[in-house]
Design a protein around this motif. Structure first.
Motif, PDB file in Angstrom:
ATOM      1  N   GLU A 184       3.649   7.557   2.356  1.00 54.55           N
ATOM      2  CA  GLU A 184       3.615   6.423   3.275  1.00 54.55           C
ATOM      3  C   GLU A 184       3.527   5.119   2.492  1.00 54.55           C
ATOM      4  O   GLU A 184       2.715   4.989   1.581  1.00 54.55           O
ATOM      5  CB  GLU A 184       2.405   6.563   4.202  1.00 54.55           C
ATOM      6  CG  GLU A 184       2.243   5.448   5.176  1.00 54.55           C
ATOM      7  CD  GLU A 184       1.011   5.625   6.042  1.00 54.55           C
ATOM      8  OE1 GLU A 184       1.051   5.158   7.182  1.00 54.55           O
ATOM      9  OE2 GLU A 184       0.012   6.198   5.580  1.00 54.55           O
ATOM     10  N   ILE A 185       4.382   4.178   2.833  1.00 55.52           N
ATOM     11  CA  ILE A 185       4.369   2.853   2.218  1.00 55.52           C
ATOM     12  C   ILE A 185       4.336   1.813   3.332  1.00 55.52           C
ATOM     13  O   ILE A 185       5.086   1.923   4.297  1.00 55.52           O
ATOM     14  CB  ILE A 185       5.627   2.606   1.357  1.00 55.52           C
ATOM     15  CG1 ILE A 185       5.699   3.610   0.204  1.00 55.52           C
ATOM     16  CG2 ILE A 185       5.643   1.179   0.823  1.00 55.52           C
ATOM     17  CD1 ILE A 185       6.993   3.539  -0.579  1.00 55.52           C
ATOM     18  N   PHE A 186       3.452   0.846   3.202  1.00 57.52           N
ATOM     19  CA  PHE A 186       3.497  -0.287   4.118  1.00 57.52           C
ATOM     20  C   PHE A 186       3.095  -1.555   3.380  1.00 57.52           C
ATOM     21  O   PHE A 186       2.467  -1.507   2.330  1.00 57.52           O
ATOM     22  CB  PHE A 186       2.667  -0.064   5.384  1.00 57.52           C
ATOM     23  CG  PHE A 186       1.207   0.206   5.181  1.00 57.52           C
ATOM     24  CD1 PHE A 186       0.295  -0.826   5.059  1.00 57.52           C
ATOM     25  CD2 PHE A 186       0.723   1.510   5.157  1.00 57.52           C
ATOM     26  CE1 PHE A 186      -1.066  -0.583   4.904  1.00 57.52           C
ATOM     27  CE2 PHE A 186      -0.632   1.763   5.005  1.00 57.52           C
ATOM     28  CZ  PHE A 186      -1.513   0.720   4.877  1.00 57.52           C
ATOM     29  N   TYR A 187       3.541  -2.674   3.929  1.00 55.36           N
ATOM     30  CA  TYR A 187       3.274  -3.990   3.356  1.00 55.36           C
ATOM     31  C   TYR A 187       2.405  -4.765   4.325  1.00 55.36           C
ATOM     32  O   TYR A 187       2.623  -4.718   5.532  1.00 55.36           O
ATOM     33  CB  TYR A 187       4.587  -4.744   3.117  1.00 55.36           C
ATOM     34  CG  TYR A 187       5.481  -4.039   2.134  1.00 55.36           C
ATOM     35  CD1 TYR A 187       5.372  -4.276   0.764  1.00 55.36           C
ATOM     36  CD2 TYR A 187       6.420  -3.112   2.570  1.00 55.36           C
ATOM     37  CE1 TYR A 187       6.182  -3.613  -0.139  1.00 55.36           C
ATOM     38  CE2 TYR A 187       7.239  -2.446   1.670  1.00 55.36           C
ATOM     39  CZ  TYR A 187       7.110  -2.701   0.321  1.00 55.36           C
ATOM     40  OH  TYR A 187       7.907  -2.032  -0.570  1.00 55.36           O
ATOM     41  N   VAL A 188       1.420  -5.475   3.781  1.00 53.92           N
ATOM     42  CA  VAL A 188       0.501  -6.242   4.612  1.00 53.92           C
ATOM     43  C   VAL A 188       0.143  -7.550   3.933  1.00 53.92           C
ATOM     44  O   VAL A 188       0.357  -7.731   2.736  1.00 53.92           O
ATOM     45  CB  VAL A 188      -0.810  -5.460   4.895  1.00 53.92           C
ATOM     46  CG1 VAL A 188      -0.555  -4.197   5.676  1.00 53.92           C
ATOM     47  CG2 VAL A 188      -1.563  -5.164   3.623  1.00 53.92           C
ATOM     48  N   ALA A 213       0.872  -1.184   0.000  1.00 49.98           N
ATOM     49  CA  ALA A 213       0.000   0.000   0.000  1.00 49.98           C
ATOM     50  C   ALA A 213       0.904   1.227   0.000  1.00 49.98           C
ATOM     51  O   ALA A 213       1.749   1.372   0.879  1.00 49.98           O
ATOM     52  CB  ALA A 213      -0.899   0.008   1.223  1.00 49.98           C
ATOM     53  N   GLN A 214       0.749   2.073  -0.998  1.00 49.77           N
ATOM     54  CA  GLN A 214       1.584   3.263  -1.113  1.00 49.77           C
ATOM     55  C   GLN A 214       0.686   4.485  -1.251  1.00 49.77           C
ATOM     56  O   GLN A 214       0.035   4.682  -2.264  1.00 49.77           O
ATOM     57  CB  GLN A 214       2.515   3.152  -2.315  1.00 49.77           C
ATOM     58  CG  GLN A 214       3.441   4.323  -2.450  1.00 49.77           C
ATOM     59  CD  GLN A 214       4.499   4.091  -3.535  1.00 49.77           C
ATOM     60  OE1 GLN A 214       4.511   3.084  -4.217  1.00 49.77           O
ATOM     61  NE2 GLN A 214       5.382   5.044  -3.671  1.00 49.77           N
ATOM     62  N   PHE A 215       0.677   5.296  -0.189  1.00 50.53           N
ATOM     63  CA  PHE A 215      -0.125   6.512  -0.178  1.00 50.53           C
ATOM     64  C   PHE A 215       0.763   7.697  -0.528  1.00 50.53           C
ATOM     65  O   PHE A 215       1.840   7.866   0.040  1.00 50.53           O
ATOM     66  CB  PHE A 215      -0.779   6.715   1.194  1.00 50.53           C
ATOM     67  CG  PHE A 215      -1.782   5.643   1.531  1.00 50.53           C
ATOM     68  CD1 PHE A 215      -2.990   5.580   0.865  1.00 50.53           C
ATOM     69  CD2 PHE A 215      -1.511   4.697   2.493  1.00 50.53           C
ATOM     70  CE1 PHE A 215      -3.915   4.608   1.150  1.00 50.53           C
ATOM     71  CE2 PHE A 215      -2.430   3.709   2.795  1.00 50.53           C
ATOM     72  CZ  PHE A 215      -3.649   3.660   2.129  1.00 50.53           C
TER      73      PHE A 215
END
Length: 137
Positions: free
Chosen positions: A92-96, A85-87
């Motif tokens: 902001e970037i996070f992996y889920v 997810a890259q906002f």
């Protein structure tokens, strides 16, 4: 011609089975990292479409001004291993990864993360907690 048609059907069948089916469809909210006071903690959500597309988004309300900030992005087709997810608004970037009941914060390879930021007030003495959240509907 009949052989070509049979081969075409076979290829479509293999392609369909190769894609992983999402564990649910619809919109779910989550809260992996406990928020702090200030401008307002973002309320994150994901929305899984019937075609397998996964959208991540958030709504953030500034508690002082009441101003609302929102963003939604398409993360592509469901992947059970890891999704990015890259906002853009807050860079902001996070992996889920997620299943039917929970979502987990991971690294780029899909390994579930542990952090003190993921501990609830009841778990604050643990020092490090699994970064996960149940889904809210």
């Amino acid at each position: 011609m009949k052989k070509v048609f049979s081969l075409f059907i076979l290829c479509i069948s293999i392609f369909s089975f190769a894609q992983s089916k999402a564990p649910f469809t619809g919109k779910r909210s989550f809260n992996i990292v406990e928020g702090y006071s200030g401008t307002g903690t973002p309320a994150y959500y994901l929305n899984v479409k019937k075609n397998g597309d996964v959208y991540f988004g958030y709504v953030q309300v500034n508690q002082a001004s009441g101003e609302e900030t929102t963003e939604e992005m398409n993360a592509g087709k469901y992947n059970p291993t890891v999704m990015k997810a890259q906002f853009k608004k807050f860079n902001e970037i996070f992996y889920v990864k997620f299943d039917k009941e929970k979502i987990y914060l991971t690294d780029e390879k899909g390994n579930i993360q542990k952090s003190e930021d993921c501990c609830s007030a009841l778990e604050s003495d643990k020092g490090s907690c699994t970064c996960e959240s149940v889904f809210y509907q």
